[in-house]
Design an enzyme around this catalytic site. Structure first.
Site, PDB file in Angstrom:
ATOM      1  N   CYS A   9     -18.918 -48.654 -22.861  1.00 17.40           N
ATOM      2  CA  CYS A   9     -18.567 -47.663 -23.868  1.00 17.40           C
ATOM      3  C   CYS A   9     -19.458 -47.748 -25.089  1.00 17.40           C
ATOM      4  O   CYS A   9     -20.168 -48.724 -25.300  1.00 17.40           O
ATOM      5  CB  CYS A   9     -17.141 -47.858 -24.370  1.00 17.40           C
ATOM      6  N   GLY A  35     -22.030 -44.412 -21.993  1.00 13.77           N
ATOM      7  CA  GLY A  35     -20.886 -43.908 -21.220  1.00 13.77           C
ATOM      8  C   GLY A  35     -20.960 -42.412 -21.080  1.00 13.77           C
ATOM      9  O   GLY A  35     -21.108 -41.710 -22.075  1.00 13.77           O
ATOM     10  N   ASN A 110     -15.044 -50.703 -27.439  1.00 10.03           N
ATOM     11  CA  ASN A 110     -16.093 -51.074 -26.493  1.00 10.03           C
ATOM     12  C   ASN A 110     -15.893 -52.543 -26.154  1.00 10.03           C
ATOM     13  O   ASN A 110     -15.892 -53.381 -27.045  1.00 10.03           O
ATOM     14  CB  ASN A 110     -17.477 -50.853 -27.119  1.00 10.03           C
ATOM     15  N   GLY A 111     -15.730 -52.820 -24.870  1.00  7.30           N
ATOM     16  CA  GLY A 111     -15.521 -54.197 -24.444  1.00  7.30           C
ATOM     17  C   GLY A 111     -14.417 -54.266 -23.415  1.00  7.30           C
ATOM     18  O   GLY A 111     -14.047 -53.256 -22.815  1.00  7.30           O
ATOM     19  N   TYR A 251     -30.745 -54.435 -20.184  1.00  9.89           N
ATOM     20  CA  TYR A 251     -30.572 -53.110 -19.607  1.00  9.89           C
ATOM     21  C   TYR A 251     -29.841 -52.107 -20.497  1.00  9.89           C
ATOM     22  O   TYR A 251     -30.250 -50.952 -20.610  1.00  9.89           O
ATOM     23  CB  TYR A 251     -29.783 -53.217 -18.286  1.00  9.89           C
TER      24      TYR A 251
END
Ligand code: AMP
Length: 469
Positions: A9, A35, A110-111, A251
């Protein structure tokens, strides 16, 4: 039950700007790579929160101008989300917004929380009804049930009960709160625009809206912004231990972003240089698997003194192949996305650089494609160590049994992908590259390579359910 705990996210937030929702839209646009499945914005006009959420890309969900008329006010938070099988429906869109006894609150996360299921079981036994299958909802329930009077204390009380990875942006009618977990797994930065405070997963969102980058929000730091300005706290019982995700550099983050106090692009290029030093090969040219392999391939070529060529051309109008849920579509996806340039490749010994091998299906397709275009030899170089363990802190990786390097040697993988040779950058190589651009004492989370998970899981049974073994 949570469907699956792997999520990727991006979060964004702004407080104190008349164009809050519009700027959030732009910020999400810049974070779209984090995302693509759903997105949403919650805005506050000081009295009430209003939300617009939907499945799909930011440009599609926020297509009509009248959407922004329904998101008035000077503060807003936003979210882009991708999660794997099962969790991909409307009810899991974020930010999650709820009305509770003391007002409204929205959160963008996010996580991944590693003890979310455990907390959820306990809450459900005592009567809570969950409306999503996302771990983030746990935080909202804990805030609503907390004992303290002030919102800030309730948030702290809630976050002291969850474990794992969280970079969060909260919005209430009158405040924005941004928090990073004590390990700082996921990035979150602070910026400023025309006197308004801005938070974003990556600094590329600041660049787009022309906000000034101030700094990284620290692991374990909580930032509260209201009409009186910004305050910073370190409220957690758990001691802060900086273990940022190394895979963000490999990445996930955009190369033009600054995360964890380093620019991504030069780090990624240096990974390629290290790779060339560790694994040189007699070849005619170096090419990348676009876009993820680009900076490392350029670093490799420079270090090796070989020409860098665009031997594969990417069609940018195709979603990430990884996102397609079925194997059959994924295979097709690689062809949709990449086309080799025969004139460049024919008769040549080529080095192909990519950032990682997950299942091995992409590399196999690509090597075959390059051979069909007439390459004499194909040498694959990967700018990270073998990905042998799943991530439980917010990067989407399949279960251990699907990770090719979990059960195969490098020689076996080379044979599977039909490469003439295959080499991976070592952990030492990663560290050497990172040390060139910043604090080399940082203990990165490298669980995907080492299996050494910095935040433990509550019960072994859970990790089995998550497919670790
Ligand atoms: P695979 O076919 O499963 O080996 O996929 C490898 C490709 O997926 C590489 O080109 C990577 O750039 C890309 N990749 C690695 N990790 C992720 C991720 N978490 N999400 C999407 N793509 C990824």
């Amino acid at each position: 039950m949570f469907d699956k705990l792997h999520e990727e996210c991006g979060v964004f937030g702004i407080f104190g700007h008349p164009e809050a929702a519009n700027l959030t839209y732009l910020g999400l646009y810049a974070l779209q790579h984090r995302g693509q499945e759903s997105c949403g914005i919650v805005a506050s006009d000081g009295m009430r929160l209003k939300a617009h959420l939907g499945m799909g890309l930011v440009a599609d969900v926020f297509k009509r101008d009248d959407i922004f008329e329904r998101l008035p006010g000077s503060s807003a938070i936003g979210h882009v989300r991708y999660s794997t099988a099962g969790g991909n429906d409307m009810k899991n869109c974020q930010p999650i917004m709820v009305d509770y006894a003391r007002g409204s609150i929205a959160v963008a996360h996010n996580g991944n929380l590693v003890n979310a299921q455990e907390i959820r079981n306990t809450l459900e036994q005592s009567g809570s009804i969950f409306s999503t299958t996302a771990d983030t909802e746990t935080i909202i329930h804990l805030i609503a049930r907390a004992q303290s009077d002030s919102l800030i204390e309730r948030v702290i009380e809630a976050l002291n009960q969850v474990k794992g990875a969280y970079s969060l942006a909260f919005l209430t009618e009158t405040r924005m709160i941004a928090v990073r977990d004590p390990n700082g797994f996921r990035p979150l930065s602070l910026g400023k625009l025309d006197g308004a405070f801005v938070v974003a997963s990556e600094s590329c969102a600041f660049d787009l809206i022309e906000a000034e980058y101030l700094r990284e929000i620290e692991p374990g730091e909580m930032i509260i912004v209201d009409k009186n300005g910004m305050k910073s706290y370190f409220p957690f019982q758990q001691e802060s231990r900086n273990t940022p995700c190394i895979f963000e550099y490999i990445y996930f983050a955009r190369p033009d972003s600054r995360i964890f106090n380093r620019m991504v692009y030069p780090v990624r290029k240096e990974f390629g240089r290290q790779l060339a030093q560790q694994y040189p090969v007699d070849a005619d040219l170096v090419m990348a698997v676009p876009d993820s392999g680009m900076p490392a391939a350029m670093g490799y070529a420079e270090e090796a003194g070989l020409p860098f060529e665009l031997g594969l051309i990417r069609n940018h109008y195709v979603g990430r192949t990884f996102i397609e849920p079925q194997q059959s579509i994924r295979h097709f996806g690689v062809k949709l996305k990449l086309n080799p340039v025969r004139e460049i490749i024919e008769g040549k010994r080529v080095v192909v650089v990519d950032d990682s091998i997950v299942r091995g299906t992409t590399s196999r397709k690509i090597v075959k494609m390059i051979r069909n275009a007439g390459a004499k030899e194909v040498h694959v170089r990967i700018s990270s160590p073998p990905t042998s363990f799943p991530c439980f802190y917010g990067i989407d990786t399949p279960s251990r049994k699907e990770l090719i390097s979990a059960s195969h040697t490098i020689e076996e993988i080379a044979r599977y992908i039909t490469a003439d040779s295959l080499s991976y950058l070592s952990l030492e190589g990663l560290h050497a590259a990172l040390a060139k651009f910043g604090d080399h004492k940082v203990d990165f989370c490298e669980a995907c390579f080492s299996g050494n998970y910095p935040v433990k899981f509550p019960r072994l049974k859970d990790t089995n359910q998550l497919g670790l073994f």
